[in-house]
Design an enzyme around this catalytic site. Structure first.
Site, PDB file in Angstrom:
ATOM      1  N   GLU A  88       4.288   3.204  -4.994  1.00 49.59           N
ATOM      2  CA  GLU A  88       4.278   3.111  -3.856  1.00 49.59           C
ATOM      3  C   GLU A  88       5.506   3.804  -3.295  1.00 49.59           C
ATOM      4  OE1 GLU A  88       4.029  -1.779  -4.128  1.00 49.59           O
ATOM      5  OE2 GLU A  88       5.830  -1.100  -2.578  1.00 49.59           O
ATOM      6  N   ASP A 119      13.909  -4.436   4.746  1.00 52.93           N
ATOM      7  CA  ASP A 119      14.313  -4.338   3.220  1.00 52.93           C
ATOM      8  C   ASP A 119      15.952  -4.647   3.429  1.00 52.93           C
ATOM      9  OD1 ASP A 119      12.413  -2.584   1.965  1.00 52.93           O
ATOM     10  OD2 ASP A 119      12.094  -1.544   4.079  1.00 52.93           O
ATOM     11  N   TYR A 136      -0.441  -8.299  -2.147  1.00 55.96           N
ATOM     12  CA  TYR A 136       0.787  -7.922  -2.429  1.00 55.96           C
ATOM     13  C   TYR A 136       1.450  -9.195  -2.006  1.00 55.96           C
ATOM     14  CZ  TYR A 136       5.670  -5.621  -2.932  1.00 55.96           C
ATOM     15  OH  TYR A 136       6.775  -5.188  -2.861  1.00 55.96           O
TER      16      TYR A 136
END
Lengths: 410, 263
Positions: free
Chosen positions: B49, B60, B175
């Site tokens: 990734e 994040d 994911y």
């Protein structure tokens, strides 16, 4: 412009939360179920008379609405043209229009069973309004504020703390309003089950832009009947002027008039040091282009690679690189016009308002006032301008003193 | 079949779990990032990734935020990120590359142009955090048409009612985000993750890979054990951020890969 009849400017957003290409729901999957739930709850609340009864009661007895619509005689005489009215939302409890929206969101949060409220704030006005309403209802309140703003807005930080809120200085990114919004979103995604994110402007993922607009629309609705009361049945304003950071006070004033073609609508962005390629401004519409940030597509200040730029303005409340998506749409379809005013012009309007009307305006509406000063002299005496005095200037006296070269001991 | 599909077919035949690693393009500079990237397959990484830096990475935590800032301050661009992939592909035609980031740099470049370039340099899939299924028309559908996988995140808040919508246009793999939170946050718990992965697998044939909150070889082993593989990001990026040379970063990655592959 309007193709499908009378209501075409007031029907947005569509089911996907879009105003034309703007708006939408650009958030991570973790937040999507909550945003859909919020939309459903809001759709229910907005047609529920008990919800609005609670709002009306608090607006009247806690906020002090309706705020006056004030004819400014000396300013009007000084400018020598159009009649200037000010919508006095700076007289609200907490000193700005922000509380109109916060009340609505907190009542909704309570109905959703949320126990913890988070908010972002730039100048601190939205943070203070949120802390205030949370104190009133006994809710836990956490406010994210850029570290730089924490420093330059110390009085508002102390106010929030007095009101029982936790103020978290944001150092991520460059520690500004947009970074505070990023950190609030990060908190939300982490505490999604018990936390309600009280957004302070007409931006963010659907349904926030529409919901905040609806709560702020009390401003324009009042102007409508107040002006008729003072100027005669059926008299509408000829021109509306409001300052725009994210654009919530402006949307609140504009929205109830969108379908009145005789009403000119002007939004005033923060031109900082001038809207040019130095990019030292916050004029997203006049100096930016469409992009995606904080859950919506809208005009943004960005570099050629799609990286977001910092805004620059003397007014911390306008210091945001984006703008509400409905403004982007009104701009593109031409229903509203957007201009910019520099720091220097806003400072001049600030002083003139103090001296001629005995009103110390916040730096945000000083931008709107500066534009009024430009256009009023060119308009006939029977032309009516209503500008939104959306906040009072107590918070700004230190900034203004600095720019005027006056040293004050804090 | 993309490289991603091929990789999972190979792993399945070997009875192995997938180890996916994340690094940020251009962190702290292109040369170091490329050196790390080139060494990842030998360190045991099955899928790479590659983070596309963005000024406002809302999903994040601090570790990856700082990595993006380092990259941007070093002058990293979308062009340079694509070039990194091109340079990697010159020596490696097999390891799948998934570009992970936020929508605005892609939207700003123009979706059609970006997809053509991504395909041309050898990117296999995209993970774009701020594009939920509600916005599929933006990039997901065009990406699939361009022959790229669009890998969707499923989260603990993705309930049974919503799961079909999340899976509908997903390809490559799913994911699963192990925690409600941001990258680099609280440790993922195998006891909680296992049933969730099983729940997702009942609704899809696609492999389910788990990420967020995995930072040791042991965690990689236990989490990969309850899924088809795991992703480690922040823990690796932290090593880069500490100024470690590529060889040291890769040794750390190799330990994580051993953990995941021992599951």
């Amino acid at each position: 412009m309007a193709e499908d009849g009378l209501n075409s400017f007031m029907t947005g957003p569509d089911e996907a939360g879009r105003f034309g290409i703007f708006g939408g729901r650009f958030v991570s999957e973790t937040l999507m179920p909550l945003i859909l739930d919020l939309e459903e709850r809001y759709n229910h609340a907005k047609t529920d008379p008990t919800f609005w009864a609670e709002m009306d009661d608090l607006w009247k007895h806690y906020v002090g609405r309706p705020s006056p619509l004030y004819f400014a005689p000396r300013l009007t005489a000084h400018l020598g043209g159009a009649k200037v009215y000010m919508k006095r939302d700076e007289l609200n409890h907490t000193g700005a229009h922000k509380v109109n929206n916060v009340l609505g969101q907190i009542i909704l949060a309570r109905r959703m069973g949320k126990t913890r409220i988070i908010a972002e704030t730039g100048a601190g006005q939205h943070g203070v309004a949120t802390a205030t309403v949370c104190a009133k209802f006994g809710l836990k309140c956490v406010v994210y504020m850029g570290a730089h703003d924490v420093e330059r807005q110390a009085p508002n930080v102390f106010r929030m703390k007095l009101l029982g809120a936790e103020v978290i200085p944001v150092t991520s990114g460059r520690g500004t309003l947009k970074d505070a919004m990023n950190d609030a979103l990060r908190d939300w995604v982490t505490n999604v089950r018990d936390t309600f994110y009280c957004i302070g402007t007409v931006a963010g993922p659907h349904p926030y832009p529409a919901m905040v607009r609806d709560f702020q629309s009390i401003i324009g609705k009042e102007v409508r009947w107040q002006l008729a009361e003072q100027e005669g049945e059926g008299r509408l304003p000829d021109t509306l002027v409001a300052a725009i950071g994210g654009g919530s006070n402006a949307m609140g004033l504009f929205y109830p008039f969108l379908n009145d073609p005789s009403v000119n609508i002007i939004g005033v962005e923060a031109g900082g040091k001038g809207v040019d390629d130095r990019m030292q401004h916050c004029a997203s519409l006049t100096g930016g282009r469409p992009g995606v940030l904080h859950g919506n597509r809208t005009y943004l200040l960005q570099d050629p690679d799609g990286q977001i730029l910092e805004g620059f303005s003397i007014s911390a409340g306008l210091d945001y690189p984006g703008i509400g998506p409905e403004h982007s749409w009104l701009h593109d379809v031409g229903r509203a016009k957007y201009v910019s005013i520099t720091d220097a012009e806003a400072l001049e309007a600030f002083q003139l308002c103090c001296q001629l009307e005995g009103i110390i305006p916040a730096l945000e509406p000083s931008h709107a006032l500066a534009h009024v000063m430009k256009i009023a002299p060119t308009l006939p005496k029977d032309h009516i301008i209503v500008m939104n005095m959306c906040g009072r200037g107590d918070k700004d006296i230190f900034t203004v003193a600095k720019h005027l070269g006056v040293t004050m001991k804090v | 079949m993309t490289r991603i599909d091929d990789t999972f077919a190979r792993l399945k035949s070997q009875g192995k779990k997938a180890f996916v690693s994340y690094i940020m393009a251009g962190d702290p500079d292109v040369a170091t990032a490329l050196a790390v990237m080139k060494g990842l397959p030998a360190a045991g990484v099955d899928i790479i990734e590659l983070g596309l830096p963005f000024t406002d990475p809302m999903a994040d935590g601090p570790t990856i935020q700082l990595a993006g800032q380092r990259a941007l301050e070093g002058g990293m661009t979308v062009d340079a990120t694509l070039q990194m992939v091109r340079d990697f592909r010159a020596a490696d035609q097999k390891t799948p590359i998934v570009l992970m980031g936020y929508y605005n740099p892609i939207y700003s470049r123009g979706v059609d142009r970006f997809l053509a370039e991504a395909k041309e340099v050898g990117i296999d899939g995209l993970i774009v955090v701020d594009l939920p299924p509600e916005e599929d028309a933006e990039l997901c559908i065009p990406a699939q048409k361009a022959g790229l996988n669009f890998i969707r995140l499923a989260t603990p808040t993705t309930d049974a009612k919503r799961l079909p919508k999340v899976l509908q246009n997903t390809s490559g793999f799913v994911y699963y985000v192990s925690v409600t939170g941001i990258t680099g946050s609280a440790a993922a718990q195998a006891g909680e993750v296992g049933p969730e992965v099983a729940r997702i697998k009942r609704s899809t044939e696609l492999p389910v890979i788990v990420g967020f909150g995995i930072n040791t070889p042991e965690a990689a082993r236990t989490i990969a054990g309850v899924a088809d593989g795991c992703v480690v990001g922040s823990a690796i990026v932290k090593e880069v951020g500490a100024g470690k040379p590529a060889a040291d970063v890769l040794a750390f990655v190799a330990d994580l890969a051993k953990g995941a592959h021992s599951a």
